[in-house]
Design an enzyme around this catalytic site. Structure first.
Site, PDB file in Angstrom:
ATOM      1  N   PRO A   2      41.451   7.642   1.036  1.00 29.32           N
ATOM      2  CA  PRO A   2      41.987   6.947  -0.142  1.00 29.32           C
ATOM      3  C   PRO A   2      42.878   5.767   0.249  1.00 29.32           C
ATOM      4  O   PRO A   2      43.822   5.921   1.020  1.00 29.32           O
ATOM      5  CB  PRO A   2      42.777   8.025  -0.877  1.00 29.32           C
ATOM      6  N   GLU A   3      42.545   4.610  -0.252  1.00 33.79           N
ATOM      7  CA  GLU A   3      43.356   3.419  -0.053  1.00 33.79           C
ATOM      8  C   GLU A   3      43.941   3.024  -1.401  1.00 33.79           C
ATOM      9  O   GLU A   3      43.794   3.766  -2.369  1.00 33.79           O
ATOM     10  CB  GLU A   3      42.486   2.308   0.567  1.00 33.79           C
ATOM     11  N   LYS A  58      49.882   3.072  -0.532  1.00 33.54           N
ATOM     12  CA  LYS A  58      49.048   4.272  -0.650  1.00 33.54           C
ATOM     13  C   LYS A  58      49.873   5.505  -1.016  1.00 33.54           C
ATOM     14  O   LYS A  58      49.360   6.620  -0.989  1.00 33.54           O
ATOM     15  CB  LYS A  58      48.318   4.530   0.675  1.00 33.54           C
ATOM     16  N   HIS A  91      41.423  25.186   1.615  1.00 28.70           N
ATOM     17  CA  HIS A  91      42.004  23.858   1.813  1.00 28.70           C
ATOM     18  C   HIS A  91      43.026  23.505   0.741  1.00 28.70           C
ATOM     19  O   HIS A  91      43.518  22.390   0.700  1.00 28.70           O
ATOM     20  CB  HIS A  91      40.899  22.807   1.865  1.00 28.70           C
ATOM     21  N   ARG A 110      41.778  18.058   6.138  1.00 30.66           N
ATOM     22  CA  ARG A 110      42.345  17.709   7.442  1.00 30.66           C
ATOM     23  C   ARG A 110      43.830  18.050   7.590  1.00 30.66           C
ATOM     24  O   ARG A 110      44.396  17.900   8.682  1.00 30.66           O
ATOM     25  CB  ARG A 110      42.153  16.211   7.720  1.00 30.66           C
ATOM     26  N   ARG A 256      39.814   1.840  15.959  1.00 28.43           N
ATOM     27  CA  ARG A 256      39.292   2.118  14.629  1.00 28.43           C
ATOM     28  C   ARG A 256      37.871   1.587  14.480  1.00 28.43           C
ATOM     29  O   ARG A 256      37.576   0.459  14.907  1.00 28.43           O
ATOM     30  CB  ARG A 256      40.168   1.462  13.553  1.00 28.43           C
TER      31      ARG A 256
END
Length: 269
Positions: A2-3, A58, A91, A110, A256
């Site tokens: 998500p940005e 963000k 999660h 994550r 990246r």
DNA sequence: CGGACATCCTGGGGGC
DNA sequence: TGCCCCCAGGATGTCC
């Protein structure tokens, strides 16, 4: 990941769903998500209404009646609105019980996301929000130009630096470079004034258009959670060919994954 | 101070 | 086909 546009979509969605709801309890299934002491966190949020949900870069900012906390989704964080009896996923890490019987669950495969209590009045002037640069929409051209001038590293790396511009992540950094026909490894200090001006315009337009497209999904979330991800037509990121049909190349820039079109993005200034 | 690099995590993908 | 290992990735901290 998500940005800015996705986080904005999450913000708007949550605003529709949980504004003015009271947090009646909170459970920490995976405490490291909370930055700081979990009991302190609990004391700060319990028995308080959610009075506003803001966003900076963000980061989401949940404003309560007497306190506030920030939330960063990092790679895969999502919020879900559930019924109490709904199955708890492995999660789901933080569960907020709301006074309408629903639960707001923070879900993160994550486990990279973080939440932190911040000062109600001065959070913008304290860490970590105080180190954020302006969002591309509000950025002062001269200030950004001066910052880029002293950086010798690839422009794509600088776009990911939240202290220069807030809200851009790997996906939109790639897209912005493509839109400018700019090679992602171009040293930041090689950009002319005109190009920096163009950069701010392109970045604003790309983010705004993604927010607009996200807006169409606000009411359509369901069991998939509120992650703000939607069908944004990406031109290079994770693509095989660019819109003109050229083969996309993938390289590493500052560790990246970086996608660009070697034909369209020859410009190095 | 700029810049490189490790760290945290897990699922999915690549390799065999 | 199936299994195992490796690794991406945002922000932060450490090191040079």
């Amino acid at each position: 990941m998500p940005e800015l546009p996705e986080v904005e979509t999450v913000r708007r969605t949550l605003e529709h769903l949980i504004l003015n709801k009271e947090i009646v309890d909170v459970h920490f299934l995976y405490p490291p998500i909370i930055d700081g002491d979990i009991n302190t966190f609990k004391e700060n949020v319990i028995h308080q209404k959610i009075t506003a949900i803001e966003r900076l870069g963000k980061y989401l900012i949940f404003k309560l009646e007497k306190s506030a906390f920030i939330s960063h989704l990092r790679m895969e964080g999502k919020y879900l609105i559930c019924q109490k009896e709904d199955h708890i996923s492995r999660h789901d890490h933080i569960i907020f019980e709301l006074d309408d019987g629903h639960e707001l669950r923070y879900h993160d495969v994550r486990k990279f996301g973080r939440m932190k209590i911040v000062d109600y009045y001065t959070y913008q002037k304290q860490l970590p929000l105080c180190q954020l640069g302006p969002e591309p929409f509000n950025a002062d051209f001269q200030q950004v130009y001066q910052q880029l001038k002293k950086r010798h590293i690839p422009i794509k790396t600088v776009l990911l630096d939240q202290s220069v511009l807030a809200g851009i992540g790997n996906i939109y950094a790639n897209e912005i470079c493509y839109q400018m026909n700019l090679h992602p490894e171009t040293p930041a200090n090689r950009l002319t004034k005109k190009r920096v001006q163009e950069l701010l315009k392109v970045a604003s337009d790309i983010l705004n258009s993604a927010i607009e497209q996200g807006g169409t999904t606000i009411h359509s979330f369901s069991s998939n959670g509120i992650d703000g991800l939607f069908q944004v037509q990406l031109k290079v990121h994770m693509q095989h060919t660019c819109p003109l049909g050229h083969d996309i190349k993938k390289i590493m820039v500052h560790g990246r994954g970086t996608y660009y079109c070697p034909v369209c993005q020859k410009a190095r200034r």
